[in-house]
Design a protein around this motif. Structure first.
Motif, short mmCIF file in Angstrom:
data_model
loop_
_atom_site.label_atom_id
_atom_site.label_comp_id
_atom_site.label_asym_id
_atom_site.label_seq_id
_atom_site.Cartn_x
_atom_site.Cartn_y
_atom_site.Cartn_z
N ALA A 211 40.45 27.37 42.86
CA ALA A 211 41.08 26.56 43.91
C ALA A 211 42.00 27.44 44.76
CB ALA A 211 41.88 25.41 43.29
N SER A 212 42.75 28.31 44.08
CA SER A 212 43.64 29.23 44.79
C SER A 212 42.84 30.17 45.69
CB SER A 212 44.46 30.03 43.79
OG SER A 212 45.31 30.94 44.45
N MET A 213 41.77 30.72 45.17
CA MET A 213 40.95 31.66 45.94
C MET A 213 40.31 30.98 47.14
SD MET A 213 39.25 33.68 42.70
CE MET A 213 37.90 34.35 43.65
N MET A 214 39.82 29.77 46.96
CA MET A 214 39.21 29.06 48.08
C MET A 214 40.23 28.83 49.18
SD MET A 214 36.23 26.38 47.12
CE MET A 214 35.62 26.52 48.80
N GLY A 215 41.45 28.40 48.77
CA GLY A 215 42.50 28.16 49.75
C GLY A 215 42.86 29.40 50.53
N GLU A 216 42.92 30.53 49.84
CA GLU A 216 43.28 31.80 50.49
C GLU A 216 42.33 32.12 51.63
OE1 GLU A 216 43.23 34.65 47.33
OE2 GLU A 216 44.64 33.45 46.11
N TYR B 123 33.19 33.91 48.70
CA TYR B 123 34.27 34.64 48.04
C TYR B 123 34.34 34.28 46.56
CZ TYR B 123 39.02 36.48 47.31
OH TYR B 123 40.12 37.17 46.86
N ILE B 124 34.14 33.00 46.25
CA ILE B 124 34.14 32.55 44.85
C ILE B 124 32.97 33.18 44.10
CG2 ILE B 124 33.86 30.57 43.31
CD1 ILE B 124 36.58 30.64 44.64
N VAL B 125 31.79 33.09 44.70
CA VAL B 125 30.59 33.62 44.05
C VAL B 125 30.73 35.12 43.78
CG1 VAL B 125 28.12 34.09 44.37
CG2 VAL B 125 29.05 31.85 44.99
N ASN B 126 31.27 35.83 44.74
CA ASN B 126 31.40 37.29 44.61
C ASN B 126 32.52 37.70 43.66
OD1 ASN B 126 29.28 37.70 46.41
ND2 ASN B 126 30.64 37.78 48.19
N ASN B 127 33.35 36.75 43.29
CA ASN B 127 34.46 37.06 42.39
C ASN B 127 34.47 36.14 41.18
OD1 ASN B 127 36.46 39.11 43.86
ND2 ASN B 127 35.61 37.72 45.41
N ILE B 128 33.28 35.74 40.74
CA ILE B 128 33.16 34.78 39.65
C ILE B 128 33.77 35.30 38.35
CG2 ILE B 128 30.88 35.55 38.87
CD1 ILE B 128 32.10 31.89 39.20
N ASP B 129 33.84 36.63 38.19
CA ASP B 129 34.41 37.20 36.96
C ASP B 129 35.91 36.94 36.83
OD1 ASP B 129 31.99 38.10 36.09
OD2 ASP B 129 32.25 40.15 36.82
N LYS B 130 36.53 36.49 37.89
CA LYS B 130 37.96 36.18 37.82
C LYS B 130 38.23 34.92 36.99
CE LYS B 130 39.77 38.66 41.78
NZ LYS B 130 40.62 38.61 42.99
N VAL B 131 37.16 34.30 36.51
CA VAL B 131 37.33 33.19 35.58
C VAL B 131 38.11 33.64 34.34
CG1 VAL B 131 35.17 33.58 34.30
CG2 VAL B 131 36.09 31.27 34.47
N SER B 132 38.12 34.93 34.07
CA SER B 132 38.83 35.48 32.91
C SER B 132 40.25 35.94 33.22
CB SER B 132 38.03 36.67 32.34
OG SER B 132 36.73 36.28 31.96
N VAL B 133 40.72 35.62 34.43
CA VAL B 133 42.04 36.09 34.88
C VAL B 133 42.97 34.90 35.13
CG1 VAL B 133 43.27 37.40 36.66
CG2 VAL B 133 40.96 38.10 35.96
N TYR B 134 44.23 35.02 34.70
CA TYR B 134 45.22 34.00 35.03
C TYR B 134 45.51 34.03 36.53
CZ TYR B 134 46.66 32.88 30.24
OH TYR B 134 46.70 32.44 28.94
#
Length: 358
Positions: free
Chosen positions: A249-254, A42-53
């Motif tokens: 961290a939030s995404m992993m927990g979800e 999930y993290i790998v597939n959404n790596i672009d969220k690094v630019s999102v609060y």
């Protein structure tokens, strides 16, 4: 613990000249089978969220935790690891008298000392296999009017664990705040031992959990606390930084709190390997092995033919690291702790201990 929290692999690799990757670290109580594959994907597939609060309310993460812990979403606090929440809770309730069930994690005493709290330690004893009589504990609490009771459940390093019913008995029969550190609870049968479902019912209970150990994610620094006391919750929240949990961290927990296949598989693997180590270690006539519900096993060299430190030094040269327990209050130089690693590593530990104690 008085000084350290385990082996520093960076120092050891430099000192002994072997790479960190070659070290079998039986001093580290982190799930050796790795983290949730679904969460990592999930993290790998959404790596672009690094630019999102991150969502400042962390609604999806809290929903995941609420379902996982069987408690109200309104009673969840998020922290950058469990230690941050321990510190925040102690500062918030500011107890004048506290009781720590010992031996115990050093941070409890460290944080209480910062607020100049009067600290008493209730020691479990080896004569009773480090078990604790709940009625005696309640009697001591009420006799001395402690404002805070700190319980690591399962206890590190002894492995002793109170049942949920025993924790509830303490809550029903004392007026103290009870802080239960459930860092290692997922290695047990949580339906019997976890207190998370009691949080909604008792406003003097604070349960702390982290994701470093069972979920094998120390790098994301995600912890959470559960409490229904609105006043304490409000004050703790007021002192936590906005967006204190990073988006990954939030995404992993979800995802990982909902990854039932990972959770069940990890529990099964760890239980099987713990049973193997307990069985094999119990064959040593020199050793006494204490029952553990955690992912670690406390061992005592009852023959006193060698100290735990000497055993540790002998094993280091084989790239095996164990934890000698002299830095834990109440344990002497003949105690050591081993954590659960993968099958081939656990077998290698036993083979090397055979050579030491033959």
């Amino acid at each position: 613990m008085k000084v350290n929290h385990g082996a520093n692999l960076y120092d050891l690799s430099s000192q002994y000249g072997f790479s960190k990757e070659d070290i079998m670290d039986f001093s580290s109580n982190i799930n050796p089978f790795g983290s949730s594959k679904l969460a990592k994907e999930y993290i790998v597939n959404n790596i672009d969220k690094v630019s999102v609060y991150p969502d400042p309310e962390y609604l999806e993460l809290k929903t995941s935790i609420s379902n996982y812990c069987n408690c109200s979403i309104d009673n969840i606090l998020l922290g950058s690891g469990a230690t941050e929440l321990i510190s925040s809770f102690i500062k918030t309730i500011n107890p004048k008298k506290a009781l720590i069930l010992s031996p115990a994690y050093s941070e409890y005493e460290k944080e209480l000392s910062k607020i100049k709290c009067n600290i008493t330690k209730y020691f479990s004893k080896k004569e009773y296999n480090f078990t604790i009589n709940i009625d005696n504990l309640i009697e001591i609490i009420n006799k001395n009017n402690y404002e805070l009771i700190i319980i690591c459940n399962p206890n590190n390093p002894t492995g002793f664990t109170f049942s949920k019913n025993e924790i509830e008995k303490i809550l029903n029969n004392t007026n103290s705040f009870v802080m239960v550190d459930e860092t290692y609870i997922e290695f047990t049968n949580t339906s019997i031992y976890s207190s998370t479902s009691l949080v909604d019912k008792y406003d003097n209970l604070f349960v702390i959990r982290g994701t470093s150990k069972f979920f094998s994610t120390p790098g994301i620094r995600l912890g959470y606390g559960l409490i229904s006391n609105y006043k304490v919750m409000y004050e703790m929240n007021s002192n936590l930084d906005l967006w204190n949990i990073n988006i990954f961290a939030s995404m992993m927990g979800e995802v990982m709190f909902n990854d039932n296949k990972f959770i069940e598989n990890t529990y099964s693997l760890m239980t099987k390997e713990r049973d193997y180590l307990v069985n094999e270690l119990s064959k040593f006539t020199d050793l006494k092995i204490y029952n553990s519900q955690g992912n670690f096993i406390l061992c005592e060299i009852k023959s006193k033919s060698i100290t735990a430190k000497e055993v540790r030094e002998k094993l280091i040269h084989k790239r095996i690291i164990i934890r000698d327990c002299v830095s834990f209050d109440g344990l002497d130089e003949y105690f050591f702790r081993v954590c659960i690693l993968k099958p081939e590593e656990n077998k290698l530990l036993i083979d090397n201990l055979i050579n030491i104690f033959k």
